[in-house]
Design an enzyme around this catalytic site. Structure first.
Site, mmCIF file in Angstrom:
data_model
loop_
_atom_site.group_PDB
_atom_site.id
_atom_site.type_symbol
_atom_site.label_atom_id
_atom_site.label_comp_id
_atom_site.label_asym_id
_atom_site.label_seq_id
_atom_site.Cartn_x
_atom_site.Cartn_y
_atom_site.Cartn_z
ATOM 1 N N CYS A 26 0.801 -1.238 0.000
ATOM 2 C CA CYS A 26 0.000 0.000 0.000
ATOM 3 C C CYS A 26 0.830 1.284 0.000
ATOM 4 O O CYS A 26 0.531 2.192 -0.783
ATOM 5 C CB CYS A 26 -1.005 0.031 1.136
ATOM 6 S SG CYS A 26 -1.190 -1.469 2.062
ATOM 7 N N ARG B 298 7.206 -10.726 5.946
ATOM 8 C CA ARG B 298 6.823 -10.441 7.325
ATOM 9 C C ARG B 298 7.490 -11.451 8.231
ATOM 10 O O ARG B 298 7.567 -12.633 7.912
ATOM 11 C CB ARG B 298 5.305 -10.520 7.483
ATOM 12 C CG ARG B 298 4.630 -9.423 6.681
ATOM 13 C CD ARG B 298 3.152 -9.355 6.923
ATOM 14 N NE ARG B 298 2.531 -8.523 5.895
ATOM 15 C CZ ARG B 298 1.240 -8.506 5.629
ATOM 16 N NH1 ARG B 298 0.422 -9.280 6.312
ATOM 17 N NH2 ARG B 298 0.770 -7.724 4.684
ATOM 18 N N GLN C 97 1.074 -11.204 -2.625
ATOM 19 C CA GLN C 97 -0.342 -10.851 -2.539
ATOM 20 C C GLN C 97 -0.866 -10.504 -3.924
ATOM 21 O O GLN C 97 -0.146 -9.892 -4.716
ATOM 22 C CB GLN C 97 -0.524 -9.621 -1.649
ATOM 23 C CG GLN C 97 -0.138 -9.842 -0.206
ATOM 24 C CD GLN C 97 -0.288 -8.571 0.591
ATOM 25 O OE1 GLN C 97 0.199 -7.524 0.188
ATOM 26 N NE2 GLN C 97 -0.955 -8.649 1.723
ATOM 27 N N ASP D 92 -2.555 -8.117 -4.883
ATOM 28 C CA ASP D 92 -2.957 -6.882 -4.229
ATOM 29 C C ASP D 92 -3.457 -5.845 -5.239
ATOM 30 O O ASP D 92 -3.027 -5.830 -6.391
ATOM 31 C CB ASP D 92 -1.720 -6.310 -3.515
ATOM 32 C CG ASP D 92 -2.093 -5.568 -2.247
ATOM 33 O OD1 ASP D 92 -3.296 -5.452 -1.964
ATOM 34 O OD2 ASP D 92 -1.168 -5.101 -1.556
ATOM 35 N N HIS E 52 -5.031 -1.517 -5.032
ATOM 36 C CA HIS E 52 -5.563 -0.399 -4.259
ATOM 37 C C HIS E 52 -6.396 0.482 -5.163
ATOM 38 O O HIS E 52 -5.963 0.857 -6.240
ATOM 39 C CB HIS E 52 -4.412 0.367 -3.602
ATOM 40 C CG HIS E 52 -3.707 -0.488 -2.595
ATOM 41 N ND1 HIS E 52 -2.552 -1.167 -2.876
ATOM 42 C CD2 HIS E 52 -4.054 -0.827 -1.321
ATOM 43 C CE1 HIS E 52 -2.207 -1.884 -1.820
ATOM 44 N NE2 HIS E 52 -3.085 -1.701 -0.866
ATOM 45 N N LYS F 163 -14.826 -3.162 6.601
ATOM 46 C CA LYS F 163 -14.363 -4.119 5.600
ATOM 47 C C LYS F 163 -15.343 -5.260 5.392
ATOM 48 O O LYS F 163 -16.264 -5.450 6.180
ATOM 49 C CB LYS F 163 -13.010 -4.683 5.998
ATOM 50 C CG LYS F 163 -13.049 -5.493 7.275
ATOM 51 C CD LYS F 163 -11.713 -6.160 7.537
ATOM 52 C CE LYS F 163 -11.745 -6.834 8.903
ATOM 53 N NZ LYS F 163 -10.613 -7.673 9.169
ATOM 54 N N HIS G 246 -8.385 -1.336 -0.122
ATOM 55 C CA HIS G 246 -7.436 -2.432 -0.337
ATOM 56 C C HIS G 246 -8.267 -3.660 -0.687
ATOM 57 O O HIS G 246 -9.309 -3.881 -0.071
ATOM 58 C CB HIS G 246 -6.676 -2.812 0.934
ATOM 59 C CG HIS G 246 -6.060 -1.685 1.693
ATOM 60 N ND1 HIS G 246 -4.718 -1.474 1.731
ATOM 61 C CD2 HIS G 246 -6.611 -0.724 2.468
ATOM 62 C CE1 HIS G 246 -4.458 -0.435 2.513
ATOM 63 N NE2 HIS G 246 -5.592 0.041 2.967
HETATM 64 ZN ZN LIG Z 1 -3.110 -2.462 1.018
#
Ligand SMILES: [Zn+2]
Ligand SMILES: [Zn+2]
Length: 645
Positions: A337, A366, A384, A386, A388, A472, A518
């Site tokens: 992000c 992580r 991910q 991912d 945005h 969310k 996200h």
């Molecule tokens: Zn994010």
């Protein structure tokens, strides 16, 4: 009299001091036989505890999560009673319920407990259960509690008592056993009809390796023998489907201690499968108006100071990488992000450009403690899927609907039929905890609920579960064994746009903050592939299978024909391989079955003469003779059933 309101909003009157069990009986005897505990004003209580005020009530049975965990907590107490019978003087640490069953940490002193003791302990538990001993709650003073456990010589309970306040201490007793316990418990031991002790392990007192190591005994109980049998069958099936086992057998991925724990290495077949998943989603995302971006694997410390990740996770993350000359600090990217925020900021935006949808298969790192690592589901580096979305507040609903569509498309293509959505909202009592304007929150919360309803999702709405930065929607998927996995999150964020000072120019010519969303339909490719392997037991949908067919020549004489067939089928956009070994055809078929390759194509004299294939389907058997084009059609039709374009 007091007024008791039920989940269906019905209100009934009962005498002051009534218990949940009595209330259940007033409804039906059958219900009363199944009530394990009750939720009174949102708090779980013993079904036998008197209710003195107006209250809301929900009766909890085995069918509810809370019912199960109350039963399992009570089972831990019952196991302790059985253990005390065989090991007098045993000391007890903590004995909580867990996701599947319960454990108790015990100190057997000089003696040791092994799985060889399980049978006699299980038998004793059932014997004690049949006595239907009541679980009795008693409030005790701290002084009395201390003197009880001092006399008993249980230093662990005394240690726990240190943290408890006088006036808030309760004991629970059943049969010959008394425990320091907050409760709640089931009415009596008779509800426990089947027990299985699962394993023993070492566990340090309070999880601290400087403390003494205790013995942790895991068990699980059920209200019916049949439930236990089913559970054990399920465990066997889960073992067969374990993605770590299948991942190895199907040559999808591996780990190397030299590379580092929790860092998966994708083997050629696994990499190809993963790439197909990525391409599948990339295509769907392009059609949905996403723009692919690429960002580096590390980022400057300042980036994460701005995003707030440094403050929140810095100390528990991989530690910084330093440059040799300038003394700058970089972090392995824990999230994509912040990088995407900087991409958004790289040019000015007008309200007409929004939403901007930036997508990246971004690999993040992580730190997980080594003990927490597990196959592909808990790793230290993962990718991910991912993206945005930067949008105006009035676009949140439409964007949610579009993301839900995308997630459902993914589920359908991968044969996930059983899923639900959970919507997490603010705690209405604690609005100051959350960042972002009241107006935006109210609007987003309402619109997420509307979006889910418009898409006919089975939804539960939970207040107080939202992150401080936004509401969310999470998808929960049930796999083929009925286990729940959390997948596919769509999360509104009012925080990062603030921290990164993101802007767009509105129709009023003023600067406004965009809302950030996200979203990741798979979550991470690693975890998703683990789930997929366990869901389909390694029998991937045809469009995803590493090899769709294997050609099995009856003897080496037909290897050349097999090569010709392979080339032809490749031209039909199908993938597979040849088993050229000098083995009997029966053996080749058996080996192909183990590899879970969907189609076996047997070629010999007859097939060579007629330019055809004898087709066998994995796990099913002979499908008969096919021409190349007919076989290609068979496969492609099957694929189309999953992927609707
Ligand atoms: Zn994010
Ligand atoms: Zn307890």
């Amino acid at each position: 009299m007091i007024q008791v309101s039920f989940p269906d909003k019905q209100v009934r009157e009962y005498p002051k001091g009534v218990t949940a069990m009595e209330i259940a009986k007033s409804i039906s005897e059958g219900l009363a036989r199944n009530v394990l505990a009750a939720k009174i004003n949102g708090e779980i209580w013993d079904a036998t505890r008197p209710i003195h005020d107006h209250a809301s009530i929900e009766l909890l049975t085995w069918d509810s999560k809370e019912g199960k965990s109350t039963m399992w907590h009570s089972s831990a107490h019952l196991m302790a009673e059985a253990l005390e019978f065989y090991f007098p003087g045993m000391k007890f640490g903590i004995g909580p319920p867990i996701e599947n069953g319960f454990y108790y940490d015990v100190d057997a002193g000089e003696k040791s407990i092994s799985s060889e003791d399980f049978k006699k302990i299980e038998d004793k538990i059932i014997e004690l259960a049949r006595l239907e001993s009541k679980f009795e709650r008693k409030e005790v003073s701290k002084a009395d509690a201390i003197s009880y456990f001092t006399e008993k010589g249980d230093e662990y309970k005394l240690d726990l008592l240190k943290d408890l306040e006088d006036g808030k201490i309760t004991f629970y007793s059943q049969g010959q056993f008394t425990d320091l316990c907050r409760g709640p418990h089931i009415p009596h031991t008779g509800f426990i009809k089947a027990i299985k002790l699962m394993s023993v392990a070492g566990a340090y007192w309070r999880g601290d390796e400087k403390n003494k190591q205790l013995t942790r005994i895991y068990g699980i109980t059920f209200p019916k023998q049949k439930d236990l049998t089913e559970y054990l069958t399920l465990l066997e099936e889960a073992k067969k489907r374990d993605h770590r086992k299948l991942g190895k057998e199907l040559e999808l991925f591996t780990f190397s201690e030299k590379v580092g724990m929790g860092l998966p290495l994708w083997l050629p077949k696994g990499a190809a499968l993963r790439e197909r998943l990525e391409n599948f989603l990339k295509k769907a995302q392009l059609e949905a108006g996403y723009q692919p971006v690429i960002t580096p694997h590390i980022g400057h410390k300042q980036l994460y100071v701005t995003s707030g990740h440094y403050e929140k996770y810095g100390a528990d993350a991989f530690q910084p990488i330093k440059t040799p000359q300038e003394g700058e600090e970089f972090f392995l990217k824990p999230m994509n992000c912040p990088h995407h925020c900087e991409i958004y900021k790289s040019k000015p935006h007008s309200y007409k450009d929004l939403p901007v949808r930036l997508a990246e298969f971004g690999t993040v790192y992580r730190y997980e403690q080594s003990g927490e690592l597990h196959g592909l589901t808990r790793v230290r580096g993962f990718t991910q899927d991912d993206a945005h979305l930067f949008c105006r507040p009035d676009q949140v609903k439409e964007e949610f609907i579009k993301v839900i569509d995308l997630v459902l498309y993914v589920f359908q293509s991968l044969d996930f039929k059983d899923y639900t959505a959970q919507i997490s909202l603010r705690d209405p009592e604690n609005k100051q905890k959350y960042i972002g304007s009241d107006e935006n929150w109210e609007r987003a919360e309402r619109e997420i609920i509307e979006a889910a309803a418009e898409k006919n999702l089975k939804t539960s709405v939970v207040e107080g579960e939202a992150a401080f930065y936004g509401p969310k929607l999470d998808f929960m998927v049930k796999d083929a064994l009925g286990r729940s996995w959390q997948l596919g999150t769509i999360q509104v964020d009012y925080n990062l746009p603030e921290r990164f000072e993101l802007e767009y120019t509105g129709s009023d010519n003023q600067k406004h903050r965009p809302v950030m969303i996200h979203r990741a339909p798979f979550g991470s490719l690693e975890r998703f592939i683990a789930l997929l392997i366990e869901h389909c037991a390694g029998n991937f949908p045809l469009w995803l299978a590493p090899d769709q067919f294997i050609i099995l020549p009856i003897s080496e004489k037909y290897n050349d024909y097999a090569k010709k067939v392979l080339k032809l089928l490749n031209n039909y956009d199908l993938r597979g391989l040849i088993d050229e070994r000098d083995e009997k055809i029966g053996r080749k078929i058996r080996d192909a079955e183990v590899k879970k390759i969907p189609f076996m194509l047997i070629v010999g004299e007859k097939e060579m003469e007629t330019e055809s294939l004898s087709v066998r389907l994995h796990g099913k058997g002979d499908l008969g003779s096919y021409s190349f084009s007919a076989f290609s059609e068979l496969v492609h039709d099957e694929i189309k059933k999953n992927i609707h374009n």
